[in-house]
Enzyme design. Structure first.
Site, short mmCIF file in Angstrom:
data_model
loop_
_atom_site.label_atom_id
_atom_site.label_comp_id
_atom_site.label_asym_id
_atom_site.label_seq_id
_atom_site.Cartn_x
_atom_site.Cartn_y
_atom_site.Cartn_z
N LYS A 226 66.44 17.03 49.96
CA LYS A 226 66.14 16.48 48.63
C LYS A 226 64.89 15.62 48.71
O LYS A 226 64.72 14.86 49.66
CB LYS A 226 67.32 15.63 48.13
N GLU A 275 69.89 1.63 36.60
CA GLU A 275 70.38 1.77 37.98
C GLU A 275 70.43 0.46 38.75
O GLU A 275 69.41 -0.09 39.16
CB GLU A 275 69.48 2.78 38.72
N GLU A 319 72.70 17.06 43.63
CA GLU A 319 71.69 16.00 43.55
C GLU A 319 72.37 14.62 43.54
O GLU A 319 71.91 13.68 44.19
CB GLU A 319 70.91 16.22 42.24
N GLU A 454 62.50 17.02 32.55
CA GLU A 454 63.39 15.88 32.82
C GLU A 454 62.58 14.57 32.91
O GLU A 454 62.99 13.53 32.37
CB GLU A 454 64.16 16.12 34.11
C1 LIG Z 1 63.66 8.54 39.69
C2 LIG Z 1 64.16 8.36 38.47
O1 LIG Z 1 65.47 8.59 38.17
C3 LIG Z 1 66.46 8.73 39.17
C4 LIG Z 1 67.69 8.10 38.64
C5 LIG Z 1 68.58 8.81 37.88
C6 LIG Z 1 68.47 10.21 37.78
C7 LIG Z 1 67.57 10.89 38.52
C8 LIG Z 1 67.50 12.36 38.44
O2 LIG Z 1 68.37 12.99 37.82
O3 LIG Z 1 66.56 12.99 38.95
C9 LIG Z 1 66.65 10.21 39.48
O4 LIG Z 1 67.19 10.37 40.77
C10 LIG Z 1 63.31 7.90 37.35
O5 LIG Z 1 63.83 7.69 36.26
O6 LIG Z 1 62.10 7.69 37.55
MG LIG Z 2 67.43 14.99 38.25
#
Ligand SMILES: C=C(O[C@H]1C=CC=C(C(=O)O)[C@@H]1O)C(=O)O
Ligand SMILES: [Mg+2]
EC number: 5.4.4.2
Length: 470
Positions: A226, A275, A319, A454
């Site tokens: 990852k 987070e 993930e 995303e």
């Molecule tokens: C790295 C980020 O989100 C992280 C936190 C939640 C979900 C994430 C995702 O689904 O990719 C990321 O790991 C960001 O918002 O810049």
């Molecule tokens: Mg993601």
């Protein structure tokens, strides 16, 4: 106005004297910290009002429930995190040293009150902060000159002074008196931003998608599982950005998130992140596994369907699972007991939904919040799996300077408590320019276009806070 009384005939003068005597005896600086309970005041207005006196040296924090709000103004003591390698341990040790000899005066308001250490680390100490982030270095930590904490509706004010050997106690007392007279209080009017957007620049979207594709190839061909990749978006306004109105909007719009800001000279890093990295309350630890994302639906039914889809989606589940496994492994080493639910739930924010696993544990009494940060950062929600290799890949391939984006930001108190969030859904303001950051977890089966979309959704909270129409 916050009005505090001043008198030389008080315990506080004796304690200030004791701090100076200590400084003389030990030949080093001693922290004198005075805390008083004050009438209810919103720390955000204290932050706003502190602009005139403390512009460029302010900190703001609001936890996700909104029941703990902290604002820090000015710098009584600065801690240098800029040493390579064990920067987190350096900060922890320096903070401990300061507290070991500090003289605390006044009342104790508990968690998040009294002398605080405020600040954040950069994402990767091995990348030298250059243009964009040169004012933040590998981390920026300080004990503020003034702080105001609202905790469960009670407000505490702290004044910090660094006493040096040879200081004249009378003069220090005068300074304390001066500080007390000039405490920023309640706000009359909320500042209104007048600046207008003149340009919105996405940084090389096609090249970014190609980097995602290269990450995918790299993971197919090696033991990397990852890699979290970020991209930036720049907003240019016709006038210097009013960071305070951005803060006000974040607070209004991003309920349930941690709202933060950290200034360094003329620059301001701010955001609304969902987070938590760690909350330490005595020996209790709380952390958040957050990874895996989907948009919000237009109505309740479609929103629920999307949430269910997210819960069932194998790519997002994997993930997410990488983050859960890593946080679990890191905290098991620090905790006597640890509770990690088997299944994630859905966290819903204004613009996005995430897979979410809350983690809770009990640690040994001598564990500091910085030990936890040292073990956790960067989690695979921000770095990747395995961490070291992913961070190297990011360092060599991601074409942006992360600075404090995706990094721990928060506070520690003198009683072993502290809370740090991860600085995502964030932006760096520099004059008329704001650089927004958004990243996503890339796995072997990632589709660059979908990851791009995303990240576009993850820009929305900040775009909206900057008043940009979505
Ligand atoms: C790295 C980020 O989100 C992280 C936190 C939640 C979900 C994430 C995702 O689904 O990719 C990321 O790991 C960001 O918002 O810049
Ligand atoms: Mg993601």
């Amino acid at each position: 106005m916050i009005v505090l009384t001043v008198s030389y005939e008080t315990e506080e003068y004796d304690e200030l004297l004791a701090a100076v005597q200590k400084a003389n005896k030990l030949r080093r600086n001693i922290l004198f910290s005075l805390t008083e309970r004050v009438g209810r005041t919103d720390p955000l207005s204290f932050y706003y009002r502190g602009q005139a006196q403390f512009s460029g040296a302010r900190f703001f924090w609001q936890n996700e429930t909104g029941n703990q709000i902290i604002a820090g103004l000015g710098q009584a003591v600065k801690i240098d995190a800029d040493k390579e390698g064990s920067r987190v341990k350096n900060v922890r040790n320096r903070w401990r040293e300061i507290l070991d000899t500090a003289v605390l005066s006044g009342v104790s308001g508990g968690e998040g009150t009294g002398p605080l250490l405020l600040g954040g680390f950069s994402f990767d100490p091995k990348t030298k902060p250059s243009g964009l982030w040169h004012r933040f270095g590998a981390g920026l930590f300080y004990i503020p000159a003034l702080s105001l904490t609202d905790f469960h509706g009670q407000t505490y004010l702290t004044i910090n002074l660094a006493c040096s050997a040879g200081d004249d106690p009378e003069k220090l007392m005068d300074r304390l008196q001066e500080m007390k007279k000039n405490i920023p209080g309640k706000l009359g009017t909320i500042p209104i931003s007048r600046e207008r957007l003149i340009e919105k620049k996405e940084k090389e979207p096609d090249e970014w998608k190609r980097t995602v594709q290269r990450a995918v190839y790299r993971m197919t061909a090696s033991d990397l599982d990852k890699i979290v990749l970020a991209r930036a978006l720049e907003l240019v306004f016709d006038d210097p950005i009013n960071s305070e109105s951005v803060m006000g909007r974040l607070r209004e719009q991003q309920k349930g998130n941690f709202i933060f800001s950290l200034e360094s000279s003329g620059d301001c890093f701010l955001g609304a992140t969902p987070e938590r990295l760690v909350r330490k309350r005595g020996n209790e630890l709380f952390s958040t596994c957050l990874a895996g994302s989907i948009i919000r639906g237009k109505d309740e039914a479609s929103d629920k369907l999307l949430g269910d889809e997210l819960l069932k989606d194998p790519k997002n589940r994997l993930e997410h699972q990488y983050v859960v496994s890593a946080i679990k492994e890191a905290l098991e080493r620090l905790c006597k007991s640890l509770s990690v639910p088997d299944e994630p739930i859905v966290m819903k924010n204004k613009h996005i939904q995430h897979l979410y696993t809350p983690v809770q544990g009990t640690c040994d009494p001598d564990v500091s919040v910085f030990d936890v940060i040292d073990r956790l950062h960067p989690t695979p929600a921000l770095g990747g799996v395995p961490t070291d290799k992913a961070v190297i890949w990011i360092r060599e391939n991601e074409k942006l300077e992360r600075g404090l984006y995706a990094s721990p930001i928060g506070w520690a108190d003198a009683f072993g408590n502290g809370e740090f969030a991860v600085g995502i859904r964030s932006a760096l303001i520099h004059g008329k320019k704001a650089t927004l950051f958004a990243g996503c977890g890339v796995l072997q089966d990632s589709i660059p276009e979908k990851e791009y979309e995303e990240t576009a959704v993850k820009f929305r909270p900040m775009l909206s806070a900057f008043g940009v129409k979505l």
